[in-house]
Design an enzyme around this catalytic site. Structure first.
Site, PDB file in Angstrom:
ATOM      1  N   CYS A  14      -4.717   2.178  -3.911  1.00 30.09           N
ATOM      2  CA  CYS A  14      -3.478   2.673  -3.279  1.00 30.09           C
ATOM      3  C   CYS A  14      -2.316   1.716  -3.495  1.00 30.09           C
ATOM      4  O   CYS A  14      -1.442   1.574  -2.630  1.00 30.09           O
ATOM      5  CB  CYS A  14      -3.683   2.938  -1.786  1.00 30.09           C
ATOM      6  SG  CYS A  14      -4.814   4.298  -1.448  1.00 30.09           S
ATOM      7  N   LYS A  47     -11.314  -0.845   9.528  1.00 32.86           N
ATOM      8  CA  LYS A  47     -11.426  -2.082   8.750  1.00 32.86           C
ATOM      9  C   LYS A  47     -11.833  -3.272   9.613  1.00 32.86           C
ATOM     10  O   LYS A  47     -12.020  -4.379   9.098  1.00 32.86           O
ATOM     11  CB  LYS A  47     -10.104  -2.383   8.043  1.00 32.86           C
ATOM     12  CG  LYS A  47      -9.686  -1.331   7.013  1.00 32.86           C
ATOM     13  CD  LYS A  47      -8.386  -1.713   6.327  1.00 32.86           C
ATOM     14  CE  LYS A  47      -7.826  -0.576   5.490  1.00 32.86           C
ATOM     15  NZ  LYS A  47      -8.695  -0.178   4.372  1.00 32.86           N
ATOM     16  N   ASP A  85       2.428  -4.685   8.011  1.00 35.98           N
ATOM     17  CA  ASP A  85       1.167  -3.995   7.748  1.00 35.98           C
ATOM     18  C   ASP A  85       0.066  -5.051   7.807  1.00 35.98           C
ATOM     19  O   ASP A  85      -0.072  -5.862   6.893  1.00 35.98           O
ATOM     20  CB  ASP A  85       1.216  -3.319   6.376  1.00 35.98           C
ATOM     21  CG  ASP A  85      -0.132  -2.741   5.960  1.00 35.98           C
ATOM     22  OD1 ASP A  85      -1.108  -2.855   6.713  1.00 35.98           O
ATOM     23  OD2 ASP A  85      -0.200  -2.185   4.846  1.00 35.98           O
ATOM     24  N   HIS A 108       0.864  -1.184   0.000  1.00 36.42           N
ATOM     25  CA  HIS A 108       0.000   0.000   0.000  1.00 36.42           C
ATOM     26  C   HIS A 108       0.901   1.235   0.000  1.00 36.42           C
ATOM     27  O   HIS A 108       2.013   1.211   0.529  1.00 36.42           O
ATOM     28  CB  HIS A 108      -0.874  -0.032   1.252  1.00 36.42           C
ATOM     29  CG  HIS A 108      -1.976   0.965   1.298  1.00 36.42           C
ATOM     30  ND1 HIS A 108      -1.762   2.295   1.601  1.00 36.42           N
ATOM     31  CD2 HIS A 108      -3.312   0.843   1.096  1.00 36.42           C
ATOM     32  CE1 HIS A 108      -2.920   2.933   1.594  1.00 36.42           C
ATOM     33  NE2 HIS A 108      -3.876   2.079   1.284  1.00 36.42           N
ATOM     34  N   GLN A 163      -5.169  -5.781   6.519  1.00 37.72           N
ATOM     35  CA  GLN A 163      -6.078  -6.722   5.880  1.00 37.72           C
ATOM     36  C   GLN A 163      -6.054  -8.101   6.531  1.00 37.72           C
ATOM     37  O   GLN A 163      -6.717  -9.018   6.041  1.00 37.72           O
ATOM     38  CB  GLN A 163      -5.731  -6.854   4.388  1.00 37.72           C
ATOM     39  CG  GLN A 163      -5.838  -5.569   3.599  1.00 37.72           C
ATOM     40  CD  GLN A 163      -7.257  -5.053   3.478  1.00 37.72           C
ATOM     41  OE1 GLN A 163      -8.221  -5.782   3.691  1.00 37.72           O
ATOM     42  NE2 GLN A 163      -7.397  -3.782   3.144  1.00 37.72           N
TER      43      GLN A 163
END
Length: 420
Positions: free
Chosen positions: A374, A231, A205, A128, A208
């Site tokens: 992104c 999220k 990261d 991202h 997700q």
């Protein structure tokens, strides 16, 4: 877990999300844009409302009852997040506005004060923008060198190339756990172990992954991990950074101001204990409390059950998408039982722009994402200016996938009839 059990779970949770029970353009809403942001259950909405109606006060500094209640709820949320990702201490959880701020915190606090000319930072091409741009800026300031891991033939993280890139010059590996475009689940534990063998630190990261599967930072052994509340059923404006205690203790403050201090003099200041030295100013109190409520909600459902259900949905989604010949799907294919990738599908339709596809689907009440998500560098490598993306969460159903597929086929037929 059987399909019947999964459908029972879906039926149970849908009543908790008021926003899902509406019509868009005269059609029942089918929300398939969960990789961008998730919807919020009543428990989270109630937590926000309760704070503002009963406990609204600043935290930590007040002696009165409202401030004490607000502080207890705010710090209680931190404890919930620490438990959710299995941190060793609540002091290892820093509240931020979002995951982007969390990455920047590490970049400017640790990176700017640690990296030297010639030091190497390893990223991947699927990152991202929030995990690329901060490191570009830090590299420009420090003279560090950025290196990128590419993709395999199946659009997955190239672990062999990673092994060839990493060396004793590598000081940081900063990679995504689950790609928001390809849906691949990267082998982060193996990547972290390799990095540590070379003395490098690792930032994950997990935007997700934290909302969709059990996460254990101790088992993973990452040095830092970032996630975004919106999220994972929490409000916007709240995220968190996990960091190993010794690393956070050694890092200087990122922002200066109130709350992050111990004492302030005219010529110098001393800083507060962890994690407060990284939380300058009045924090997002209500949002943090609501994040705690979201963690409670997800924990009660069970992250293992959520993950298993989404695997079933993923298998069904791809089974249906593969039957549309005009589609090109990106990322690895799931196994027959939906394992091996996240519950999202990025695709292009032959001859059609992704934005046109999403616009027409919206007319049928179907909400999906279109664009580069992104991940512009990744899309250039894929040879696509943009993709359409349908992303699922535990409140989605097979029936919604059927309606999405039907609407997608109608959209393709409509464009083909125009072009003929």
């Amino acid at each position: 877990m059987t399909i019947t059990q999964e459908r029972t779970i879906a039926a149970k949770v849908r009543s908790d999300f008021p926003i899902l029970h509406q019509e868009v353009n005269g059609k029942p809403l089918i929300y398939l844009d969960n990789a961008a942001t998730s919807q919020k259950p009543v428990a989270v909405l109630d937590a926000l409302r309760h704070y503002y109606e009963h406990d609204n006060a600043n935290v930590h500094r007040g002696a009165h009852t409202l401030s004490a209640r607000a502080t207890d709820a705010y710090e209680g949320a931190r404890n919930k997040v620490a438990s959710f990702v299995n941190a060793t201490s609540w002091q290892e959880i820093v509240f931020t506005r979002n995951a982007s701020e969390a990455v920047n915190l590490v970049a400017y606090s640790w990176g700017l004060n640690t990296l030297q000319p010639g030091d190497e930072i390893i990223l991947s091409v699927m990152e991202h923008h929030s995990n690329i741009v901060p490191w570009q800026l830090i590299a420009q300031k420090t003279g560090a060198v950025l290196k990128y891991v590419g993709l395999t033939e199946t659009d997955e993280f190239d672990l062999e190339q990673y092994k060839s890139l990493i060396s004793d010059k590598t000081k940081l590996v900063s990679v995504v756990h689950v790609s928001n475009t390809l849906g691949c689940i990267n082998p982060v534990e193996e990547m972290i172990a390799i990095a540590h063998q070379h003395g490098a630190k690792v930032l994950i990261d997990a935007c997700q992954s934290v909302p969709h599967m059990p996460i254990d930072v101790q088992a993973m052994d990452c040095d830092w991990l970032v996630a975004s509340g919106h999220k994972m059923c929490a409000p916007t404006g709240i995220g968190f950074l996990y960091g190993k205690l010794d690393l956070l203790e050694a890092m200087p403050p990122f922002l200066g101001g109130g709350e992050m201090i111990a004492e302030v003099f005219l010529d110098h200041s001393t800083y507060g204990e962890l994690p407060h030295k990284f939380e300058a100013g009045t924090p997002a109190i209500a949002e943090a409390i609501a994040l705690g409520a979201a963690v409670d909600y997800l924990t009660e459902l069970g992250m293992d059950k959520i993950h298993a259900y989404e695997e079933e949905l993923t298998a069904y989604l791809f089974e249906q998408l593969r039957q549309i010949p005009q589609l090109k799907l990106y990322g690895p294919q799931p196994t027959a039982d939906g394992k091996g990738r996240a519950a999202l599908a990025a695709f292009t339709v032959e001859g059609l722009d992704s934005s046109d596809v999403s616009t027409l689907l919206d007319q049928e009440g179907v909400a999906i994402r279109s664009g580069h998500h992104c991940t512009q560098p990744l899309h250039r490598i894929l040879g696509a200016s943009g993709t359409a993306r349908a992303s699922l969460y535990f409140y989605n159903t097979r029936e919604e996938i059927d309606a999405f597929i039907a609407a997608l086929k109608e959209t393709i037929d409509f464009f083909q009839s125009i072009m003929e």
